[in-house]
Design an enzyme around this catalytic site. Structure first.
Site, short mmCIF file in Angstrom:
data_model
loop_
_atom_site.label_atom_id
_atom_site.label_comp_id
_atom_site.label_asym_id
_atom_site.label_seq_id
_atom_site.Cartn_x
_atom_site.Cartn_y
_atom_site.Cartn_z
N ASN A 121 34.55 13.68 -32.40
CA ASN A 121 34.18 14.23 -33.69
C ASN A 121 32.68 14.41 -33.80
O ASN A 121 32.19 15.54 -33.86
CB ASN A 121 34.70 13.33 -34.81
CG ASN A 121 34.64 14.00 -36.17
OD1 ASN A 121 34.22 15.14 -36.29
ND2 ASN A 121 35.04 13.29 -37.20
N ASP A 122 31.93 13.33 -33.76
CA ASP A 122 30.48 13.43 -33.96
C ASP A 122 29.80 14.32 -32.92
O ASP A 122 28.87 15.04 -33.24
CB ASP A 122 29.85 12.04 -33.92
CG ASP A 122 30.39 11.14 -35.03
OD1 ASP A 122 30.74 11.71 -36.09
OD2 ASP A 122 30.46 9.93 -34.83
#
Lengths: 104, 457
Positions: free
Chosen positions: B383-384
């Site tokens: 995600n990040d």
């Protein structure tokens, strides 16, 4: 040992330490950190020396705790690094490692 | 026993130190890394035999039993630990090493003379305690025994500054008086400082902190070498301190962050606040069959694996999916972010374990220009590292971190457990874009379903 000799050792070691890892790909950052981590487990040598001359029981117990902690650092560090690097080895070796893992 | 003369002892310690240098050198290249590590272990063995043969020691039986117990604990744990839990194990080993150095210095206080040696004791006790306490907190964060998000409390920086000043004062007191009480106070302050130092660090920055604490422990070992007048400890500790510092900087720059920024509260406040909230904005979710069709009819697929893949132990299923797609003529490459997983290089280790060929793993700079021509970017449990906020929103805590440019791909497929934000605790705008499809579920189960559907095509 006289301070100047120790200082010489220190300064030269700093440069060697900088130099040996100056070009490392990010792929190997984790194993390198782990390997360096194992190397400072050599504090075990120091822990053995102080345990070997501890006279009072309390001091001996503290020294033996230091021996125990240092051993965990040294042995665990090298084993875990080897395990990481096993994965980077040839495909065959990696495959056999996975097999034993699943057999367990 | 003192079987070995002083000269032989020095020569053998030199041999051990050379082994450590060769070990670090070997670990810097994929081909020689494993051998390098073994050379390091051999050096340690030489050093241990040397200390037993060269020093007049009492309590030898007890020492050997303790070493046996320590090995019996550490070796099986290191052999059995899941690859995903490796970072916290390294943190733990680092912490106990720092702790051992602090104890050694405390015990040597009665034997040293000269101001220089007492300064070295003070340094070792303080930094060793910081390293021990800090590493235990990082361990707890990575093991999720405590929240991974930064823990800040009002007045935190003030408390931190006070603790630092108090530590310095205690160190001066110790050097001036040589009083053991001062050493205890210094030890306690060091432990407190270690905790305060790591608490405000955000989850995503934890690996850098492990590396930094690793360098700290190296320096404490070097200082205890000064205390004991042992050149091997001095050289080995300094090597680790120096190489650890370089490594910490390399890791930080791979994440686009400065070491100082991380330590002084980079991940504080801002959009991290309220980050556990799950968004209820609409997203496009779809079935495994739809994802299979997207993948099966694509020409180029770039897989972006993240920690979610690792936790689900899905690397083998992922590798099989890649092989199956390639058999259908789809080109599959893996785009590996430098900090995918939880440590730099962690994802490479996991995928190598699943027999993904080394050539299919591409580093960020190599793979980023290829997203433009990719039909599908398949983001599995990451995600990040694909969050465009790192480029577009200067207020975001991850702003400036280099990311994988998945937004440039024609289609983006996210395999995610839920809408919960990633490790850094920030929402990802990309999830709401029209070209994005989501498939919810455990990464391994989702991949297995997609794999079955691709095979049925």
């Amino acid at each position: 040992m006289d301070p100047i000799t120790l200082l010489t050792f220190f300064v030269l070691s700093v440069f060697v330490g900088f130099e040996v890892v100056s070009k490392v790909s990010s792929t190997l950052h984790t194993p390198l950190m782990s390997g360096a981590n194992a190397i400072h487990g050599i504090i075990l040598v120091g822990a053995i020396i102080v345990a070997g001359r501890a006279e009072e029981p309390v001091l001996l117990v503290v020294a033996l705790i230091a021996v125990l902690l240092a051993t965990v650092n040294l042995v665990g560090g090298f084993v875990v690094t080897d395990r990481m690097l096993e994965m980077f080895g040839g495909r065959k070796r990696a495959a056999s490692a996975t097999d034993t893992e699943e057999a367990r | 026993m003192s079987i070995l003369s002083t000269e032989w002892t020095a020569v053998l310690y030199l041999a051990a130190a050379v082994c450590f240098i060769l070990a670090l050198k070997g670990l810097s290249s994929p081909k020689s890394a494993r051998r390098g590590n073994l050379v390091g272990a051999a050096g340690a063995l030489v050093a241990l035999v040397t200390v037993f043969l060269s020093t007049e020691l009492d309590n030898v039986a007890l020492i050997i039993v303790t070493i046996a117990i320590g090995s019996a604990i550490a070796a099986p744990v290191s052999r059995r630990v899941a690859m995903t839990q490796m970072p916290q194990l390294v943190a733990l080993f680092n912490g106990v090493g720092g702790g051992a150095a602090a104890l050694v210095a405390m015990l040597e206080l009665g034997h040293v003379d000269g101001v220089g040696a007492v300064i070295a004791v003070a340094f070792t006790v303080l930094v060793g305690a910081v390293s021990f306490a800090g590493s235990i907190i990082t361990f707890a964060k990575l093991q999720e025994l405590m929240p991974t998000r930064p823990i800040v409390f009002p007045g935190g920086p003030v408390v931190m500054a006070l603790a630092a000043v108090a530590s310095l004062a205690a160190a001066v007191w110790l050097v001036a008086s040589g009083d053991p009480l001062a050493a205890y106070v210094l030890l306690a302050l060091g432990l407190a400082l270690g905790v305060l130092f790591v608490l405000p660090v955000g989850g995503a920055d934890v690996p850098i902190v492990i590396s930094l604490l690793n360098a700290f422990t190296g320096l404490t070992v070097a200082a205890s070498g000064l205390v004991l007048g042992n050149t091997l400890l001095l050289v080995a500790g300094t090597l680790v301190g120096a190489s650890g510092t370089i490594l910490t900087r390399a890791m930080a720059s791979a994440m686009g962050r400065s070491v100082a920024g991380i330590l002084f509260g980079a991940f504080r406040g801002g959009s991290t606040a309220g980050s556990t909230a799950v968004s209820d904005r609409p997203v496009r979710s779809s079935s495994a069959e739809d994802v299979a069709i997207l993948l099966g009819y694509a020409q180029r697929v770039i897989v972006v694996p993240g920690y979610g893949l690792a936790v689900a132990q899905a690397q083998h299923t992922m590798a099989e999916l890649a092989t199956t797609l390639e058999a259908k003529g789809v080109e599959v490459v893996f785009g590996i972010h430098p900090v995918a997983g939880r440590m730099p290089g962690h994802m490479n280790v996991l995928l190598a374990e699943a027999n993904v060929p080394y050539e299919a793993l591409q580093e960020m700079d190599e793979v980023n220009p290829q997203f433009k021509t990719a039909d599908v970017a398949l983001v599995v449990g990451a995600n990040d590292v694909v969050n465009p906020a790192a480029k577009t929103s200067p207020g975001s805590p991850i702003f400036g971190m280099p990311i994988l440019d998945v937004a440039a791909a024609r289609q983006v497929v996210f395999l995610k457990r839920s809408m919960r934000p990633g490790f850094a605790g920030i929402e990802n705008e990309l999830l709401f874009e029209p070209q994005t499809t989501l498939l919810f579920g455990d990464a391994k189960e989702s991949l297995a379903k997609v794999l079955a559907a691709v095979k049925a095509m």
